[in-house]
Design a protein around this motif. Structure first.
Motif, PDB file in Angstrom:
ATOM      1  N   ASN A 386       0.823  -1.218   0.000  1.00 18.13           N
ATOM      2  CA  ASN A 386       0.000   0.000   0.000  1.00 18.13           C
ATOM      3  C   ASN A 386       0.852   1.261   0.000  1.00 18.13           C
ATOM      4  OD1 ASN A 386      -2.496  -1.418   0.158  1.00 18.13           O
ATOM      5  ND2 ASN A 386      -2.017  -1.877   2.298  1.00 18.13           N
ATOM      6  N   GLU A 387       1.745   1.360   0.983  1.00 20.50           N
ATOM      7  CA  GLU A 387       2.540   2.590   1.094  1.00 20.50           C
ATOM      8  C   GLU A 387       3.794   2.332   1.916  1.00 20.50           C
ATOM      9  OE1 GLU A 387       2.699   5.879  -0.748  1.00 20.50           O
ATOM     10  OE2 GLU A 387       0.663   5.119  -0.507  1.00 20.50           O
ATOM     11  N   VAL A 388       4.866   2.983   1.526  1.00 20.07           N
ATOM     12  CA  VAL A 388       6.084   2.929   2.326  1.00 20.07           C
ATOM     13  C   VAL A 388       5.869   3.801   3.569  1.00 20.07           C
ATOM     14  CG1 VAL A 388       8.531   3.542   2.390  1.00 20.07           C
ATOM     15  CG2 VAL A 388       7.556   2.532   0.330  1.00 20.07           C
ATOM     16  N   PRO A 389       6.247   3.314   4.744  1.00 23.26           N
ATOM     17  CA  PRO A 389       6.026   4.119   5.960  1.00 23.26           C
ATOM     18  C   PRO A 389       6.635   5.514   5.841  1.00 23.26           C
ATOM     19  CG  PRO A 389       6.682   1.892   6.531  1.00 23.26           C
ATOM     20  CD  PRO A 389       6.809   1.994   5.048  1.00 23.26           C
ATOM     21  N   LYS A 390       5.967   6.455   6.469  1.00 21.82           N
ATOM     22  CA  LYS A 390       6.384   7.858   6.328  1.00 21.82           C
ATOM     23  C   LYS A 390       7.675   8.156   7.071  1.00 21.82           C
ATOM     24  CE  LYS A 390       1.664   9.477   5.621  1.00 21.82           C
ATOM     25  NZ  LYS A 390       1.874   9.517   4.162  1.00 21.82           N
ATOM     26  N   SER A 411       4.135   0.877  -5.012  1.00 18.50           N
ATOM     27  CA  SER A 411       4.339   1.569  -3.739  1.00 18.50           C
ATOM     28  C   SER A 411       5.737   2.181  -3.677  1.00 18.50           C
ATOM     29  CB  SER A 411       4.143   0.568  -2.589  1.00 18.50           C
ATOM     30  OG  SER A 411       4.480   1.163  -1.350  1.00 18.50           O
ATOM     31  N   LEU A 412       6.731   1.441  -4.154  1.00 24.36           N
ATOM     32  CA  LEU A 412       8.100   1.981  -4.174  1.00 24.36           C
ATOM     33  C   LEU A 412       8.196   3.156  -5.141  1.00 24.36           C
ATOM     34  CD1 LEU A 412      10.214  -1.331  -4.119  1.00 24.36           C
ATOM     35  CD2 LEU A 412       9.885   0.292  -2.240  1.00 24.36           C
ATOM     36  N   ALA A 413       7.494   3.061  -6.261  1.00 17.99           N
ATOM     37  CA  ALA A 413       7.521   4.157  -7.242  1.00 17.99           C
ATOM     38  C   ALA A 413       6.905   5.431  -6.661  1.00 17.99           C
ATOM     39  CB  ALA A 413       6.792   3.725  -8.505  1.00 17.99           C
ATOM     40  N   ARG A 414       5.797   5.278  -5.942  1.00 17.80           N
ATOM     41  CA  ARG A 414       5.185   6.467  -5.307  1.00 17.80           C
ATOM     42  C   ARG A 414       6.117   7.053  -4.259  1.00 17.80           C
ATOM     43  NH1 ARG A 414       0.650   3.076  -5.516  1.00 17.80           N
ATOM     44  NH2 ARG A 414       0.866   2.559  -3.309  1.00 17.80           N
ATOM     45  N   GLU A 417       8.719   9.040  -6.089  1.00 19.20           N
ATOM     46  CA  GLU A 417       8.183  10.278  -6.668  1.00 19.20           C
ATOM     47  C   GLU A 417       8.059  11.401  -5.643  1.00 19.20           C
ATOM     48  OE1 GLU A 417       4.535   9.169  -8.425  1.00 19.20           O
ATOM     49  OE2 GLU A 417       5.459   8.184 -10.180  1.00 19.20           O
ATOM     50  N   ARG A 418       7.821  11.025  -4.406  1.00 15.46           N
ATOM     51  CA  ARG A 418       7.684  12.083  -3.398  1.00 15.46           C
ATOM     52  C   ARG A 418       9.007  12.354  -2.659  1.00 15.46           C
ATOM     53  NH1 ARG A 418       4.630   7.861  -0.578  1.00 15.46           N
ATOM     54  NH2 ARG A 418       5.766   7.277   1.334  1.00 15.46           N
ATOM     55  N   GLY A 419      10.133  11.991  -3.304  1.00 20.38           N
ATOM     56  CA  GLY A 419      11.448  12.329  -2.756  1.00 20.38           C
ATOM     57  C   GLY A 419      12.062  11.244  -1.912  1.00 20.38           C
ATOM     58  N   GLY A 420      11.681  10.008  -2.139  1.00 19.18           N
ATOM     59  CA  GLY A 420      12.236   8.901  -1.360  1.00 19.18           C
ATOM     60  C   GLY A 420      13.670   8.593  -1.746  1.00 19.18           C
ATOM     61  N   LYS A 421      14.338   7.884  -0.831  1.00 19.48           N
ATOM     62  CA  LYS A 421      15.734   7.491  -1.045  1.00 19.48           C
ATOM     63  C   LYS A 421      15.787   5.963  -1.093  1.00 19.48           C
ATOM     64  CE  LYS A 421      16.637  11.855  -0.518  1.00 19.48           C
ATOM     65  NZ  LYS A 421      15.240  12.289  -0.320  1.00 19.48           N
ATOM     66  N   PRO A 555       1.842  14.696  -3.716  1.00 22.12           N
ATOM     67  CA  PRO A 555       1.363  14.612  -2.320  1.00 22.12           C
ATOM     68  C   PRO A 555       2.497  14.194  -1.370  1.00 22.12           C
ATOM     69  CG  PRO A 555      -0.017  13.326  -3.812  1.00 22.12           C
ATOM     70  CD  PRO A 555       1.139  13.787  -4.609  1.00 22.12           C
ATOM     71  N   ASP A 556       2.487  14.756  -0.172  1.00 18.39           N
ATOM     72  CA  ASP A 556       3.456  14.423   0.891  1.00 18.39           C
ATOM     73  C   ASP A 556       4.906  14.684   0.486  1.00 18.39           C
ATOM     74  OD1 ASP A 556       1.367  13.598   2.463  1.00 18.39           O
ATOM     75  OD2 ASP A 556       1.490  11.526   1.765  1.00 18.39           O
ATOM     76  N   ALA A 557       5.120  15.525  -0.551  1.00 15.41           N
ATOM     77  CA  ALA A 557       6.494  15.824  -0.973  1.00 15.41           C
ATOM     78  C   ALA A 557       7.262  16.538   0.127  1.00 15.41           C
ATOM     79  CB  ALA A 557       6.490  16.662  -2.232  1.00 15.41           C
ATOM     80  N   ASP A 558       6.559  17.316   0.932  1.00 15.33           N
ATOM     81  CA  ASP A 558       7.235  18.051   2.001  1.00 15.33           C
ATOM     82  C   ASP A 558       7.682  17.144   3.140  1.00 15.33           C
ATOM     83  OD1 ASP A 558       4.577  17.477   2.490  1.00 15.33           O
ATOM     84  OD2 ASP A 558       4.347  19.141   3.911  1.00 15.33           O
ATOM     85  N   LYS A 559       7.227  15.889   3.142  1.00 15.77           N
ATOM     86  CA  LYS A 559       7.618  14.973   4.212  1.00 15.77           C
ATOM     87  C   LYS A 559       8.824  14.102   3.831  1.00 15.77           C
ATOM     88  CE  LYS A 559       2.914  14.710   6.030  1.00 15.77           C
ATOM     89  NZ  LYS A 559       1.777  13.822   6.370  1.00 15.77           N
ATOM     90  N   ALA A 560       9.415  14.408   2.683  1.00 17.82           N
ATOM     91  CA  ALA A 560      10.573  13.611   2.254  1.00 17.82           C
ATOM     92  C   ALA A 560      11.727  13.790   3.223  1.00 17.82           C
ATOM     93  CB  ALA A 560      11.000  14.020   0.850  1.00 17.82           C
ATOM     94  N   LYS A 561      12.382  12.668   3.579  1.00 22.59           N
ATOM     95  CA  LYS A 561      13.545  12.704   4.468  1.00 22.59           C
ATOM     96  C   LYS A 561      14.791  13.010   3.646  1.00 22.59           C
ATOM     97  CE  LYS A 561      11.198  11.079   8.049  1.00 22.59           C
ATOM     98  NZ  LYS A 561      10.992  11.808   9.310  1.00 22.59           N
ATOM     99  N   GLY A 562      15.585  13.970   4.089  1.00 26.12           N
ATOM    100  CA  GLY A 562      16.823  14.282   3.379  1.00 26.12           C
ATOM    101  C   GLY A 562      16.591  15.305   2.292  1.00 26.12           C
TER     102      GLY A 562
END
Length: 658
Positions: A386-390, A411-414, A417-421, A555-562
């Motif tokens: 469903n979603e990678v934990p925030k 889920s990994l692609a989303r 897209e929102r700045g994941g590492k 969505p949730d782009a501002d919550k990206a770590k790093g």
């Protein structure tokens, strides 16, 4: 009186075929009815001692079994010795009597040894001789001396007895016995027994001495460039309070380490304190023992505990830089979370034979924890579909052997897209299509194994397959490999059994292939590790660093770590991050840590960690097998051969002299 003619003839001419009557001195002196027991006395004596050992030393906690074994053994020892005394006194043959008296003496020594044992090692015996009421020091001395005495007597009793019985056995039923042969055998046994006793006493005495010799390489680690960069990057002062006793050797080593940092980092200061002389300061820093470093940065406080004794602290001083950096990162940076995907046969969840051969992710997990990361699992039970934990700072896909479900890939692609590492380590041996995972990072993955025609490979099996164990030092100037690129002339990364990467057509991501193969590599299409057919030499991309800006309105782009962008580090061979590769090559560890620092935006900390630990000696399975057979067969055979050669030469020399 006149003889009769028949009697006179018989007296004058005795029968020629009548054998003369044997003389009394030539009558065979073989064993009588009582003597038939004699050959069994020695074995009974030795077996009885064995029963005593089992009862006293192995069944000491089982009172019933102990009494049975010990009682039977004690009766056997006393009975066999007493019977030998009786039979030896009744023996008429002087030679046999002499031998039996000699063997009786050895058995008597064993009885004396048992008497010493029971008098000093049992409660009843100690009470009987008054040792139970003696002072502890006196009791300890007497017990120690008695232990040495009864063990030595047992050894001197059993070995000559066995040697004498073995020499006497072929002559038991003979008319005569060779006394000198039996005496020579028992003398040899006495010599061997004294040698054993002396060696045992020497070893025991050496073990009691508080003297140790350490021939391992020792040097306190120096502060690495990475540690200095981390401290220099701090916006405020980093302080270290070291609590050591005055004139302490370990404190002097730590002082040199901290002084080296202070010379290159103006915002670093440190001081040494005596915990007993500064009790208030020690209490404020929660220090209750010596050899403690307290790292302070603002309100954050971390402690690093060493040992004030050099003999115990030497191992920690070798890894001081790594341990200090780990505590430093905890004091300076917030702890982050890295998720390992699970459920697809990843390296981090392998076990059994594969883990024993080093195909696991335990060492990588330790490296992550050393960088102040918390490691968690991420699979279907944790909601990967469903979603990678925030709270995920980094997600690692480490060598899956099974395909991901489309929902998991989405889920990994989303997350990307929102700045994941992401760290995506692919494996050409996987029997699944891993292309969708590479597509998350805008790359394509070719699972054809890359082999090489040059010498840039690591031999492991000594066959053509070794050509797939690539070694490469062809790094780019990207931040994720900056440390290795600076020392590429003398540092290389091991990439065993790798595929290859390429940028996906039409991708807008910025792709930097940070590691490439040598020009002598080729895609081994037919799997024979030889360059043939239509296979051609070329340079292949083995690792890539990918960045991609976050699209507006995500969505949730501002919550990206790093850093505010997608970052992915993709490797065409997961085995380069396995325990086997990380444990074999320190450069692979630097490769992994620098990539992780780049993902987390800590590329300014890049640099190796100073660790002058002894290099671990690793044996292959073949080497271990050779050592095993060489030890149990080779060495004894060599000694036996030398003994036979020396004996034959001595006999030949003796024959020539004769």
């Amino acid at each position: 009186m006149a003889l009769k003619p028949k009697e006179a003839a018989s007296s004058a001419n005795p029968p020629a075929n009548k054998a003369p009557a044997p003389r009394a001195a030539e009558t065979p002196a073989g064993p009588g009815a009582q003597g038939k027991l004699v050959p069994w006395l020695g074995p009974i004596y030795v077996v009885s001692l064995g029963l005593l050992f089992v009862g006293e030393r192995m069944l000491g906690t089982m009172e019933g079994a102990r009494m049975a074994f010990s009682g039977l053994g004690f009766v056997g020892v006393l009975g066999s010795t007493a019977l030998r005394v009786v039979l030896a006194s009744r023996e008429r043959d002087p030679s046999r009597r002499s031998i039996e008296r000699m063997l009786t003496l050895f058995q008597t020594l064993g009885v004396i040894a048992l008497g010493i044992y029971f008098a000093t090692s049992t409660d009843g015996g100690r009470s009987l001789i008054g040792l139970a009421d003696a002072a502890p020091e006196k009791r300890a001395r007497v017990t120690g001396a008695a232990t040495v005495a009864w063990i030595s007597l047992i050894v001197v009793s059993v070995i000559p007895l066995l040697f004498g019985e073995v020499a006497l056995a072929p002559m038991r039923r003979a008319p005569r016995v060779e006394v000198r042969r039996v005496r020579a055998a028992t003398l040899a046994g006495v010599t061997l027994a004294f040698a054993v006793a002396y060696s045992s006493l020497f070893t025991f005495a050496a073990g009691e001495l508080d003297v140790k010799a350490d021939y391992s390489y020792f040097r306190t680690a120096r502060p690495s460039e990475s540690t200095k960069k981390i401290i220099s990057s701090a916006p405020d002062t980093v302080e270290v309070r070291a609590f050591f006793p005055p004139l302490n050797d370990v404190g002097a080593e730590v002082d040199g380490y901290l002084a080296d940092i202070a010379r290159s980092a103006p915002n670093f200061k440190y001081a040494f304190y005596d915990r007993l002389m500064s009790p208030a300061l020690a209490k404020d820093n929660k220090v209750t023992q010596d050899a403690v470093l307290v790292i302070l940065r603002g309100p954050s406080r971390e402690t690093l505990v060493l040992d004030k004794e050099m003999s115990k602290a030497a191992a920690k001083l070798k890894t001081l830089d790594a341990d200090f950096q780990k505590a430093l990162l905890k004091a300076m940076k917030e702890q982050r979370t890295v998720y390992f995907t699970v459920g697809h046969g990843e390296l981090n969840e392998t076990g059994g034979q594969q883990a024993a051969e080093g195909r696991s992710g335990k060492l990588l997990r330790r490296l992550l924890e050393g960088q102040n990361y918390v490691v968690k699992d991420l699979g279907l039970p944790q909601g990967l579909a469903n979603e990678v934990p925030k709270d995920a700072s980094v997600v690692m896909v480490l060598g899956p052997t099974a395909a991901f479900a489309p929902e998991e890939v989405a889920s990994l692609a989303r997350y990307a897209e929102r700045g994941g590492k992401l760290v995506i380590a692919l494996d050409p041996d996987a029997k699944a299509d891993l292309g969708p995972l590479a597509d998350v990072a805008d790359l394509t993955f070719k699972p054809t194994v890359i082999a090489t025609t040059d010498q840039f490979f690591v031999p492991r099996r000594r066959n053509p397959s070794d050509k797939a164990n690539l070694v490469s030092n062809r790094f780019s100037s990207h931040a994720s490999v900056s440390t290795l690129s600076k020392v590429s002339a003398r540092a290389a990364v091991i990439v065993p059994v790798a595929g290859s990467l390429d940028k996906k057509q039409g991708s807008e991501a910025k792709v930097d292939f940070v590691l490439r193969s040598s020009a002598g590599a080729f895609a081994d299409d037919n799997g024979n590790f030889e360059l043939d057919g239509e296979e051609k030499k070329s340079t292949f991309n083995l690792a890539a660093a990918v960045t991609k800006p976050i699209k507006e309105g995500t969505p949730d782009a501002d919550k990206a770590k790093g850093p505010a962008e997608m970052r992915a580090f993709v490797i065409a061979d997961a085995d380069s991050l396995s325990d086997a590769a990380l444990g074999f090559a320190e450069t692979n560890q630097i490769f992994a840590v620098d990539a992780l620092r780049w993902l987390g935006g800590d590329e300014s900390f890049a640099g190796d960690i100073s660790s002058p630990e002894d290099v671990r000696i690793q044996h292959t399975k073949e080497k271990d097998t050779n050592w095993f057979y060489g030890t149990i067969i080779g060495a004894p055979s060599l000694l036996l051969g030398i003994g036979i050669l020396v004996t034959r030469r001595a006999r030949r020399a003796s024959g020539r002299r004769a």
